[in-house]
Design an enzyme around this catalytic site. Structure first.
Site, PDB file in Angstrom:
ATOM      1  N   ASP A  79       0.843  -0.840  -0.203  1.00 18.91           N
ATOM      2  CA  ASP A  79      -0.138  -0.199   0.115  1.00 18.91           C
ATOM      3  C   ASP A  79       0.767   1.178   0.124  1.00 18.91           C
ATOM      4  O   ASP A  79       0.409   1.978  -0.757  1.00 18.91           O
ATOM      5  CB  ASP A  79      -1.323   0.071   0.904  1.00 18.91           C
ATOM      6  CG  ASP A  79      -2.230  -0.773   1.020  1.00 18.91           C
ATOM      7  OD1 ASP A  79      -2.716  -0.450   0.994  1.00 18.91           O
ATOM      8  OD2 ASP A  79      -1.848  -2.430   1.254  1.00 18.91           O
ATOM      9  N   HIS A 100      14.134 -15.257  -2.752  1.00 18.96           N
ATOM     10  CA  HIS A 100      15.266 -16.059  -1.186  1.00 18.96           C
ATOM     11  C   HIS A 100      14.675 -17.304  -2.067  1.00 18.96           C
ATOM     12  O   HIS A 100      13.744 -17.920  -2.161  1.00 18.96           O
ATOM     13  CB  HIS A 100      14.119 -16.374  -0.527  1.00 18.96           C
ATOM     14  CG  HIS A 100      14.843 -16.173   0.762  1.00 18.96           C
ATOM     15  ND1 HIS A 100      15.761 -17.587   1.053  1.00 18.96           N
ATOM     16  CD2 HIS A 100      16.909 -15.565   1.370  1.00 18.96           C
ATOM     17  CE1 HIS A 100      17.445 -17.546   2.381  1.00 18.96           C
ATOM     18  NE2 HIS A 100      16.938 -16.633   2.759  1.00 18.96           N
ATOM     19  N   ARG A 144      21.715 -15.863  -3.285  1.00 17.98           N
ATOM     20  CA  ARG A 144      20.589 -16.198  -3.353  1.00 17.98           C
ATOM     21  C   ARG A 144      19.506 -16.078  -4.770  1.00 17.98           C
ATOM     22  O   ARG A 144      19.003 -17.266  -5.078  1.00 17.98           O
ATOM     23  CB  ARG A 144      19.691 -14.594  -2.331  1.00 17.98           C
ATOM     24  CG  ARG A 144      19.582 -15.276  -0.922  1.00 17.98           C
ATOM     25  CD  ARG A 144      19.259 -14.315  -0.546  1.00 17.98           C
ATOM     26  NE  ARG A 144      19.396 -13.578   0.682  1.00 17.98           N
ATOM     27  CZ  ARG A 144      18.701 -13.358   1.903  1.00 17.98           C
ATOM     28  NH1 ARG A 144      18.336 -11.605   1.025  1.00 17.98           N
ATOM     29  NH2 ARG A 144      18.816 -13.342   3.106  1.00 17.98           N
ATOM     30  N   HIS A 210      10.554 -12.304  -1.604  1.00 16.85           N
ATOM     31  CA  HIS A 210      11.345 -12.112  -0.355  1.00 16.85           C
ATOM     32  C   HIS A 210      11.661 -10.588   0.303  1.00 16.85           C
ATOM     33  O   HIS A 210      11.093  -9.920   1.065  1.00 16.85           O
ATOM     34  CB  HIS A 210      12.208 -12.443  -0.407  1.00 16.85           C
ATOM     35  CG  HIS A 210      13.397 -12.514   0.854  1.00 16.85           C
ATOM     36  ND1 HIS A 210      12.709 -12.843   2.164  1.00 16.85           N
ATOM     37  CD2 HIS A 210      13.893 -12.047   1.437  1.00 16.85           C
ATOM     38  CE1 HIS A 210      13.850 -12.327   3.639  1.00 16.85           C
ATOM     39  NE2 HIS A 210      14.237 -12.370   2.958  1.00 16.85           N
ATOM     40  N   GLU A 241      11.713  -1.304   3.784  1.00 15.48           N
ATOM     41  CA  GLU A 241      11.639  -1.892   1.954  1.00 15.48           C
ATOM     42  C   GLU A 241      11.251  -0.755   1.339  1.00 15.48           C
ATOM     43  O   GLU A 241      10.554  -1.343   0.274  1.00 15.48           O
ATOM     44  CB  GLU A 241      11.367  -3.026   2.876  1.00 15.48           C
ATOM     45  CG  GLU A 241      11.614  -4.295   1.353  1.00 15.48           C
ATOM     46  CD  GLU A 241      10.783  -5.206   1.177  1.00 15.48           C
ATOM     47  OE1 GLU A 241      10.632  -6.016   0.711  1.00 15.48           O
ATOM     48  OE2 GLU A 241      10.475  -5.621   2.733  1.00 15.48           O
ATOM     49  N   ARG A 252      20.311  -7.811  -3.271  1.00 13.75           N
ATOM     50  CA  ARG A 252      20.183  -7.136  -2.080  1.00 13.75           C
ATOM     51  C   ARG A 252      21.265  -8.657  -1.344  1.00 13.75           C
ATOM     52  O   ARG A 252      20.477  -9.910  -1.831  1.00 13.75           O
ATOM     53  CB  ARG A 252      19.046  -6.735  -1.335  1.00 13.75           C
ATOM     54  CG  ARG A 252      19.977  -6.644   0.316  1.00 13.75           C
ATOM     55  CD  ARG A 252      18.432  -6.300   1.064  1.00 13.75           C
ATOM     56  NE  ARG A 252      17.707  -7.548   1.655  1.00 13.75           N
ATOM     57  CZ  ARG A 252      17.450  -8.610   1.920  1.00 13.75           C
ATOM     58  NH1 ARG A 252      19.115  -8.488   2.584  1.00 13.75           N
ATOM     59  NH2 ARG A 252      16.889  -9.776   2.287  1.00 13.75           N
ATOM     60  N   SER A 257      19.098  -5.150   4.428  1.00 12.18           N
ATOM     61  CA  SER A 257      18.492  -4.733   4.722  1.00 12.18           C
ATOM     62  C   SER A 257      18.175  -4.037   5.858  1.00 12.18           C
ATOM     63  O   SER A 257      17.930  -2.931   5.644  1.00 12.18           O
ATOM     64  CB  SER A 257      17.255  -5.820   5.049  1.00 12.18           C
ATOM     65  OG  SER A 257      17.367  -6.545   6.221  1.00 12.18           O
ATOM     66  N   LEU A 258      19.231  -3.799   6.282  1.00 14.41           N
ATOM     67  CA  LEU A 258      19.928  -3.251   7.865  1.00 14.41           C
ATOM     68  C   LEU A 258      20.061  -1.570   7.448  1.00 14.41           C
ATOM     69  O   LEU A 258      19.702  -0.551   7.946  1.00 14.41           O
ATOM     70  CB  LEU A 258      21.036  -3.997   8.981  1.00 14.41           C
ATOM     71  CG  LEU A 258      20.591  -5.093   9.129  1.00 14.41           C
ATOM     72  CD1 LEU A 258      21.461  -6.062  10.260  1.00 14.41           C
ATOM     73  CD2 LEU A 258      19.555  -4.635  10.177  1.00 14.41           C
TER      74      LEU A 258
END
Length: 330
Positions: A79, A100, A144, A210, A241, A252, A257-258
């Site tokens: 959204d 993933h 990945r 993922h 994200e 990535r 993602s940190l």
């Protein structure tokens, strides 16, 4: 992830941050490249409300739920980027979505990379460790995207388990003690959702949507960009994200993602603080955003109901189409 979430919440409570957990945001209020707040639905009592604000930040999560098999929460429906798009803000790199390799069959729930890191095998229907064909040096420890493509190729060419669209993650050779000591969460997930005891049997897995590298375009301080020239939407920020800072490229690496969540989330927080303390204006809200959103809801709620199709059926068709045609292979 949970440690970050709990720490953030505890500090919000300590600082007296006010939450409105039972409000669901419907849309942004943006006029002349200035964000003036949001419109939200009161889930408990009903009714549409305006949250008039000097600054708005979106941390609404990714959009991997546009695929049939996804690892993210059912509530992360995309959204945030959709609202930005409806407000006339361009989105960036939306085709950069990472799959993933190890999601639980059908459910898509993430089976951590720790399983392969500790020596788990990926096995096709013939009982072969097929990664020797695709990445003989790294085998199951390849990146990945490489492992996901290899798994999908095996499935597409009929070497999924029993000819179906999954393969096996085999941990049995690790032994019960190592599994229960180092991989207890994986054991619990497999048992709860698949009724598989991974000490005795392999886990059915398939690639799962993922992480979205694309989203709402921002600079390194979380300020949302209005166009490719770098002009800003005043008072609108995004982090996590749902944002696109273009630090990942098209794929990535694990734990990065940190950057989105912690590094740029923190920078965005400081930027908002400076923006407000330096005299940000509370710009007026023109027109009637409540009316527009109420009419939108009424169109959904007061339809004739004569259509033979349901929203759920259409949604599943879209997700299947995305998975089959815009997934790992496009």
């Amino acid at each position: 992830g949970h440690a970050l979430l709990h720490t953030l919440y505890e500090n919000c409570v300590k600082e007296g941050v006010r939450f409105y957990p039972e409000f669901y945001v419907l849309g942004l209020i943006v006029r002349n490249d200035v964000c003036r707040g949001v419109v939200a639905w009161d889930v408990v009592n009903g009714g549409v409300h305006v949250f008039h604000a000097k600054a708005v930040m979106f941390g609404t999560g990714g959009h991997a739920r546009i695929f049939r098999i996804a690892s993210i929460s059912l509530s992360s429906t995309g959204d945030g980027p959709a609202m930005a798009l409806r407000a006339g803000i361009p989105l960036e790199d939306m085709e950069f979505l990472q799959f993933h390799p190890t999601g639980l069959y059908i459910h898509g729930i993430l089976v951590s990379e720790a399983a392969r890191g500790e020596g788990g095998y990926l096995i096709n229907d013939a009982g072969e460790r097929f990664m020797k064909t695709y990445a003989p040096d790294k085998m199951e420890l390849a990146p990945r995207d490489v492992v996901s493509r290899a798994m999908q190729r095996e499935i597409d060419e009929g070497r999924g388990i029993g000819g179906k669209d999954f393969i096996h993650l085999d941990l049995r050779h690790l032994g019960k003690e190592k599994i229960m000591t180092l991989l207890p969460q994986i054991h619990e997930l497999a048992w709860k959702f698949m009724h598989v005891d991974c000490v005795k049997d392999p886990i059915p897995i398939q690639p799962t949507a993922h992480y979205s590298m694309g989203g709402i375009p921002t600079d390194v301080d979380g300020r949302v960009l209005a166009d490719a020239e770098g002009n800003l939407i005043t008072g609108f920020y995004a982090a996590g994200e749902c944002s696109c800072i273009s630090v990942h490229g098209a794929n990535r690496l694990g734990t990065n993602s940190l950057l989105d969540a912690s590094v740029f989330g923190r920078r965005a927080g400081y930027a908002i603080s400076r923006f407000v303390k330096d005299g940000a204006k509370l710009h007026p809200v023109s027109g009637d955003p409540i009316l527009r959103n109420r009419q939108r809801i009424q169109r959904l709620m007061e339809g004739s109901g004569r259509s033979p199709e349901s929203i759920e059926t259409i949604g599943q068709d879209l997700k299947t189409t995305m998975t089959n045609n815009c997934g790992i292979y496009r």
